[in-house]
Design an enzyme around this catalytic site. Sequence first.
Site, PDB file in Angstrom:
ATOM      1  CD  GLN A  24      -2.903  -1.023   2.355  1.00 36.56           C
ATOM      2  OE1 GLN A  24      -3.903  -0.326   2.240  1.00 36.56           O
ATOM      3  NE2 GLN A  24      -2.648  -1.711   3.450  1.00 36.56           N
ATOM      4  CB  SER A  30       3.231  -4.638   3.995  1.00 36.58           C
ATOM      5  OG  SER A  30       2.008  -4.685   4.681  1.00 36.58           O
ATOM      6  CG  LEU A  31      -0.961  -5.956  -0.542  1.00 37.09           C
ATOM      7  CD1 LEU A  31      -2.053  -6.934  -0.188  1.00 37.09           C
ATOM      8  CD2 LEU A  31      -1.497  -4.730  -1.237  1.00 37.09           C
ATOM      9  NE  ARG A  46      -2.379  -8.554   5.219  1.00 43.49           N
ATOM     10  CZ  ARG A  46      -1.644  -7.481   4.955  1.00 43.49           C
ATOM     11  NH1 ARG A  46      -2.067  -6.598   4.047  1.00 43.49           N
ATOM     12  NH2 ARG A  46      -0.492  -7.283   5.590  1.00 43.49           N
ATOM     13  CG  HIS A  72       2.586  -3.961   9.314  1.00 45.48           C
ATOM     14  ND1 HIS A  72       2.643  -5.323   9.143  1.00 45.48           N
ATOM     15  CD2 HIS A  72       2.357  -3.430   8.089  1.00 45.48           C
ATOM     16  CE1 HIS A  72       2.476  -5.601   7.861  1.00 45.48           C
ATOM     17  NE2 HIS A  72       2.286  -4.467   7.196  1.00 45.48           N
ATOM     18  CD  GLN A  81       2.059  -9.894   6.256  1.00 53.28           C
ATOM     19  OE1 GLN A  81       1.207  -9.041   6.467  1.00 53.28           O
ATOM     20  NE2 GLN A  81       2.795  -9.922   5.168  1.00 53.28           N
TER      21      GLN A  81
END
Length: 329
Positions: free
Chosen positions: A10, A91-92, A116, A200, A249
Amino acid sequence: MSTAFVFPGQGSQSIGMLAALASQYDDVQKVFASASQRLGYDLWALTQDGPQERLNSTECTQPAMLAAGVATWRIWQRRGGPLPDLVAGHSLGEFTALAVAGALDPDDAIELVRFRGQVMQEAVPRGEGGMAAIIGLDDAEVEAACAEAAQGEVVEAVNYNAPSQVVIAGATAAVERAGAAAKARGAKRALPLPVSAPFHSSLMRPAAERLRERLASVRLQRPTIRFVSSVDGRDYADPETIRELLYRQLASAVRWTTTIRALADGGVTRFVECGPGKVLTGLNRRIDKRPGLECLAVDDPATLDAALAALSGELAGTATAGGDTGAAA
């Protein structure tokens, strides 16, 4: 030369992304059409026409970025680009990396990352959590500023993106206090980020638990390309271990600096960012400046040609748009 393909998360989305590639390759429309069927709305129209506010909403951003990464990968395959030695994602981007490596079905991944995004947003009401980028301060000082500013609330370093660039997240007021504390310690900037939740951070644990339940029913396979996680810079291949990683994560820090340095130390000499924007390419150049390390991005026809020339010597203009001749990711 060892090559790693890396997939952005993102923050790299924009209105009009991949439009130039879509004008030459029908792979883009095919991937987005399949994703739209799963989602129940026109994902391609959203990425091209907006509104920007909706595209930036995490439950829309995540499917859009995953579809864009998969589409770019399929064009790479169509053009005969060589397989990388490994894949990783920020991340993503880890979900995208697993999709192109065959561990996740891309359409299943689209539904999974929409879920998610939904649970991430629902974990913390809008306005009660935030994120900020701390520029010009080393990791330990950022962590100390967070500890000083917490005052019983959550504020944590969550994205170790590059030397002297760390993102913090947590309760809105605590993030503001930590930004001020970081500047008092010598940070050049404490820049609030336009996000709707403290991604996160430990505030995402309720979302992680809901994702864990969803992951239990998702089919996972061993990656056909070596996969390295930005949670800890380690390899993951066993499907059940990957399932646990994807749960873990969500409320764990992204250690991009550690990951890129570990890969470079392990012999990677070229990083190729696959998908919209060039955010990771810029970070990678800052993380490791050793001679001979090459950082490329692929997000339009010109950068695609340049990367193909670098990796395989393919002459520009030899591809033919039309039928889907690439292997499915």
